[in-house]
Design an enzyme around this catalytic site. Structure first.
Site, PDB file in Angstrom:
ATOM      1  N   LYS A   1       0.844  -1.203   0.000  1.00 33.95           N
ATOM      2  CA  LYS A   1       0.000   0.000   0.000  1.00 33.95           C
ATOM      3  C   LYS A   1       0.875   1.246   0.000  1.00 33.95           C
ATOM      4  CE  LYS A   1      -3.743  -2.590   1.995  1.00 33.95           C
ATOM      5  NZ  LYS A   1      -4.404  -3.124   3.187  1.00 33.95           N
TER       6      LYS A   1
ATOM      7  N   GLN B   1      -5.459  -2.066   9.313  1.00 34.79           N
ATOM      8  CA  GLN B   1      -5.141  -3.354   8.683  1.00 34.79           C
ATOM      9  C   GLN B   1      -5.731  -4.500   9.506  1.00 34.79           C
ATOM     10  OE1 GLN B   1      -3.497  -3.784   5.638  1.00 34.79           O
ATOM     11  NE2 GLN B   1      -4.180  -5.880   5.917  1.00 34.79           N
TER      12      GLN B   1
ATOM     13  N   ASP C   1     -11.374   1.997   3.483  1.00 31.32           N
ATOM     14  CA  ASP C   1     -11.656   0.601   3.146  1.00 31.32           C
ATOM     15  C   ASP C   1     -13.139   0.337   2.908  1.00 31.32           C
ATOM     16  OD1 ASP C   1      -9.771  -1.324   2.706  1.00 31.32           O
ATOM     17  OD2 ASP C   1      -9.348  -1.691   4.825  1.00 31.32           O
TER      18      ASP C   1
END
Ligand code: NAD
Length: 282
Positions: A52, A96, A119
């Site tokens: 990322k 995460q 997300d």
């Protein structure tokens, strides 16, 4: 022989679009920013976070990685998220997953301001997807849909089967296929005779985390098969689809590695730019 759904090509294309948008935004004095929180030392998560960061570099997005010890408390984690909610440099926040044992994922995700939910996992954005309202879409399902679109796979009126019903892949991809006018069936670990269902699919999306679950005899000739699975076997990555037996049957097939995983990262970048644009306008 199936046409390869090559994530390297499609993701590169998507990243190039993001890069151009970032350049435009920077001319207006806006630098999109992503903060990634990594708690604990899960090696797969470390790799994802590194990827990322690299994609941010490639596209010109400002990135900040916050590494926390596995013993971090829920309270400390939420405090950091709240600080990022107020941070003017940050447009998107990503926690995460999975979080280390003992931490409440849903509660942590709920702390992210929906306007900074990179997300698309916040309940508000999940609800919007369910209702067909515009919101931030989860990256992997969005990547699957982008891949199908770029390959010219028609969804309208087609039969789609999704294997897996998780909140991060199975359910949202089913919603997106439904929104794209497919007739959708969702299979899961309690499904009886999986092959009998998957053989109906014009579009088959597999996200079960079971290596080699889908074999050639379970696929309709000419179907578009998207393999979301990422399994590590003796350090080697493989998907949920048995590539060797499915390739001669399917019309389209995404490889692992080199497929959906790359799209996921590209769609994250896409989400951050969209969030940055919205924040700049607000
Ligand atoms: P999960 O474990 O949360 O969910 C798995 C789902 O598969 C469950 O709904 C379960 O019912 C179903 N399932 C399990 N065994 C099955 C079987 N034998 N038959 C039918 N259904 C079965 O997993 P997840 O988070 O949705 O991830 C799924 C896979 O996708 C994993 O391999 C994960 O690593 C991978 N993944 C890849 C990306 C990417 O970017 N490519 C992103 C997220 C997840």
């Amino acid at each position: 022989m199936a046409q390869l759904l090559d994530g390297r090509i499609y993701a590169e294309e998507a990243l190039e679009e993001v890069r151009a948008q970032v350049e435009e935004l920077k001319k207006q004095g806006v630098t999109p920013g992503l903060a990634v929180i990594l708690a604990g030392d899960d090696p797969a998560s470390q790799t994802y976070v590194r990827n990322k960061g690299k994609a941010c570099e490639k596209t010109g997005i400002y990135s900040r990685t916050i590494i926390l010890p596995g013993e971090v408390t829920q309270q400390e984690l939420e405090k950091i998220i709240r600080q990022l909610n107020e941070d003017p440099k940050i447009d998107g926040i990503l926690v995460q997953l999975p979080l280390p044992r003992g931490l409440d994922e849903q509660q942590a995700l709920a702390c992210i301001r929906p306007e900074k939910d990179a997300d698309g996992f916040h309940t508000l954005n999940a609800g919007k997807l369910m209702l067909g309202l515009p919101g931030t879409l989860p990256c992997t399902p969005k990547g699957v849909m982008r891949m199908l679109r770029l390959a010219g796979v028609e969804t309208d009126g087609k039969t789609a089967v999704v294997v897996g019903r998780s909140n991060i892949v199975g359910k949202p991809v089913a919603m997106m296929l439904l929104a794209a006018n497919a007739t959708v069936t969702v299979c899961h670990s309690h499904t009886k005779d999986l092959g009998q269902v998957t053989r109906q699919a014009d579009i088959l999306v597999v996200a079960a985390g079971r290596p080699g679950l889908i074999t050639g005899d379970m696929v309709k000739p000419g179907a578009a098969v998207v393999d979301v699975g990422i399994n590590r076997i003796n350090g080697k990555l493989s998907g949920d689809v048995d590539f060797a037996s499915v390739e001669p049957v399917a019309g389209y097939l995404s490889p692992v590695p080199g497929g959906v995983g790359l799209m996921t990262v590209a769609m994250l970048m896409d989400n951050v730019v969209t969030l940055a644009k919205a924040r700049a306008k607000a």
